[in-house]
Design a protein around this motif. Structure first.
Motif, short mmCIF file in Angstrom:
data_model
loop_
_atom_site.label_atom_id
_atom_site.label_comp_id
_atom_site.label_asym_id
_atom_site.label_seq_id
_atom_site.Cartn_x
_atom_site.Cartn_y
_atom_site.Cartn_z
N ASP A 1 12.96 31.53 -0.46
CA ASP A 1 14.17 32.34 -0.27
C ASP A 1 14.89 31.57 0.69
OD1 ASP A 1 15.83 34.54 -1.10
OD2 ASP A 1 15.62 35.06 1.04
N ASN A 2 14.64 31.24 1.80
CA ASN A 2 15.60 30.54 2.88
C ASN A 2 15.94 29.18 2.56
OD1 ASN A 2 16.08 32.11 5.65
ND2 ASN A 2 13.84 32.62 4.91
N MET A 3 15.13 28.45 1.49
CA MET A 3 15.14 27.10 1.35
C MET A 3 16.23 27.25 0.18
SD MET A 3 14.50 24.11 2.31
CE MET A 3 13.03 24.58 3.51
N CYS A 4 16.25 28.27 -0.58
CA CYS A 4 17.26 28.11 -1.74
C CYS A 4 18.42 28.45 -1.25
CB CYS A 4 16.81 29.35 -2.65
SG CYS A 4 15.33 29.14 -3.67
N LYS A 5 18.73 29.28 -0.06
CA LYS A 5 19.87 29.30 0.63
C LYS A 5 20.47 28.10 1.01
CE LYS A 5 19.43 34.39 1.55
NZ LYS A 5 18.49 34.64 0.24
N ALA A 6 19.33 27.58 1.87
CA ALA A 6 19.86 26.12 2.52
C ALA A 6 20.41 25.26 1.48
CB ALA A 6 18.78 25.37 3.05
N TYR A 7 19.59 25.26 0.20
CA TYR A 7 20.16 24.32 -0.76
C TYR A 7 21.53 24.61 -1.29
CZ TYR A 7 20.14 22.10 -5.47
OH TYR A 7 20.42 21.16 -6.77
N ASN A 8 21.60 25.88 -1.71
CA ASN A 8 22.77 26.23 -2.12
C ASN A 8 24.21 25.99 -0.98
OD1 ASN A 8 22.36 27.35 -4.76
ND2 ASN A 8 21.81 29.32 -3.60
N LEU A 9 23.92 26.03 0.18
CA LEU A 9 24.86 25.80 1.14
C LEU A 9 25.20 24.23 1.20
CD1 LEU A 9 23.97 28.33 3.93
CD2 LEU A 9 26.23 28.08 2.74
N TYR A 10 23.89 23.47 1.25
CA TYR A 10 24.06 22.00 1.35
C TYR A 10 24.97 21.35 -0.04
CZ TYR A 10 20.33 21.25 4.63
OH TYR A 10 19.62 21.49 5.79
#
Length: 324
Positions: A272-281
Motif C-alpha cells: 500500500d505504501n509502495m503504491c503511494k510512493a510509485y504514484n507520487l514518483y
C-alpha cells in the motif's frame, strides 16, 4: 497528438548514420542500440549540469525530466528511420512520410521515456545524487562566517575523496566556530553513517534538528540510520514525522513500504505504501519510480507464492494501479 513530418531523402542521407556491426557501406542504417546509449549519455550530462543548491525537489526533478524528454523524440525518430531502406536511393527528392507521436501520455512515448529513465538509474550515478539532493536553505543552514565556510568546503573536498574521517575533522572545526551551522552537522552525520558509526551519526542529525526542527535532510537520514540499526519501528516513526512536514514526499511512503515489506513481514502495508510512493514518483516525474516498481514486483512474487494474489490486485486497485 499525431504530427506528420515529411523528410526528403536528401535530408535523410544527411542524417548522422551509425554503421551497424557487420553492415557494408552500401546499406548503412542507424544502430539504435548505440544511438540509445549516446542519447542517454547526453541526458546524463544534462542532468549533471542541473543546480540543486537551495532548490525544491519538484523543481530539480522537473529539470531531470526535461533532460530525458529532450532525447525521447530523437530516439523515436531514429526508430522510425530503421524501417526505411536507405540503400541505393533512386530519387534524392523522394518524400517519405514519417508519423511521430509526441503525446507524452501515449504508450509509445512512455515506453521510450521509461526505458531511458531505467538505463539512467542504472548507469548515470549523478542522477541519484541530484534526486537525493536536499539543499533547500533555511536561516541557519549555511554559515556566514568565512572561516567556518572554509572548513566546510575542505570537508566537502575530503568527502569527495571518500576520506570521511578527515571530512569529519573539518566539520567539527566548522561547527566549533559556528555552532548553528546546520548543513555541517547534516554532512557530518552522513560521514559517520558511511563509517558505520551510527550512534554518532544520529547525534549529529539531532544537533541539526535542534537548530532547525523541520529539517528534512536530518530527518530522512535519521530514518535511514534507524533502518541500518534494525530499529524499524523508530524508522517508521521518523518517516511519519516527515509526513507531517511534507505530506506529499514520496520518500516517506517508499521508506515505510520498504520497511514493512522487507523487515516487518507485512506485505500488505508494504505494498500500500509502495503504491503511494510509485504514484507520487510518477506525478513528480521522479526516476525513483523504477525503484518503487521493483519493490512492487518483489512483493507480488511473495504474495503470489503465499496465495494472496487477489489481495495484491485489490491493493493495487485501491491505489488506482493495475497489475499489467
Amino acid at each position: 497528438m499525431k504530427k506528420n513530418f515529411f523528410f526528403s531523402l536528401l535530408l535523410i542521407l544527411g542524417f548522422t548514420k551509425i554503421h551497424s556491426q557487420g553492415s557494408d557501406t552500401t546499406n548503412e542504417k542507424i544502430d539504435t542500440k548505440k544511438l540509445f546509449k549516446e542519447l542517454t549519455d547526453q541526458a546524463c550530462s544534462c542532468i549533471d549540469s542541473i543546480p540543486t543548491y537551495d532548490r525544491i525537489k519538484d523543481s530539480i526533478t522537473a529539470n531531470i525530466s526535461s533532460c530525458i524528454d529532450d532525447k525521447v523524440g530523437a530516439y523515436q525518430l531514429a526508430e522510425k528511420f530503421t524501417s526505411i531502406d536507405l540503400s541505393n536511393p533512386t530519387d534524392e527528392k523522394k518524400e517519405i512520410k514519417i508519423t511521430m507521436n509526441f503525446d507524452k501520455n501515449s504508450k509509445e512515448y512512455k515506453d521510450i521515456y521509461y526505458k531511458m529513465e531505467k538505463y539512467l538509474m542504472d548507469n548515470c550515478s549523478v542522477l541519484k545524487d541530484k534526486v537525493a539532493a536536499n539543499n533547500l536553505v533555511n536561516n541557519n543552514s549555511m554559515s556566514s562566517n568565512k572561516k567556518a565556510l572554509d572548513y566546510y568546503n575542505s570537508a566537502i573536498d575530503e568527502t569527495k575523496k571518500e576520506n570521511y574521517k578527515g571530512a569529519i575533522e573539518y566539520y567539527k572545526k566548522a561547527v566549533k566556530i559556528d555552532p548553528n551551522f546546520a548543513f555541517a552537522y547534516d554532512n557530518m552525520g552522513i560521514c559517520y553513517r558511511r563509517l558505520e558509526q551510527y550512534d554518532l551519526a544520529l547525534e549529529s542529525y539531532e544537533k541539526s534538528l535542534k537548530i532547525d526542527p523541520n529539517g528534512l535532510m536530518p530527518l530522512q537520514n535519521i530514518a535511514v540510520v534507524y533502518s541500518y540499526k534494525k530499529e524499524y519501528k523508530n524508522a517508521v516513526k521518523t518517516y511519519e514525522k516527515i509526513a507531517k512536514i511534507e505530506p506529499n514526499n514520496p520518500e516517506v511512503f517508499y521508506g515505510i513500504g520498504q520497511i514493512y515489506a522487507l523487515h516487518l513481514n507485512d506485505n500488505e502495508k508494504g505494498l500500500d505504501n509502495m503504491c503511494k510512493a510509485y504514484n507520487l514518483y510518477v506525478e513528480q516525474k521522479s526516476p525513483y519510480r523504477t525503484d518503487a516498481e521493483k519493490i512492487i514486483q518483489m512483493i507480488y512474487a511473495d504474495m503470489k507464492k503465499n496465495g494472496k494474489e487477489e489481495k495484491f490486485n485489490e491493493i493495487l486497485k485501491v491505489n488506482h494501479l493495475n497489475s499489467n
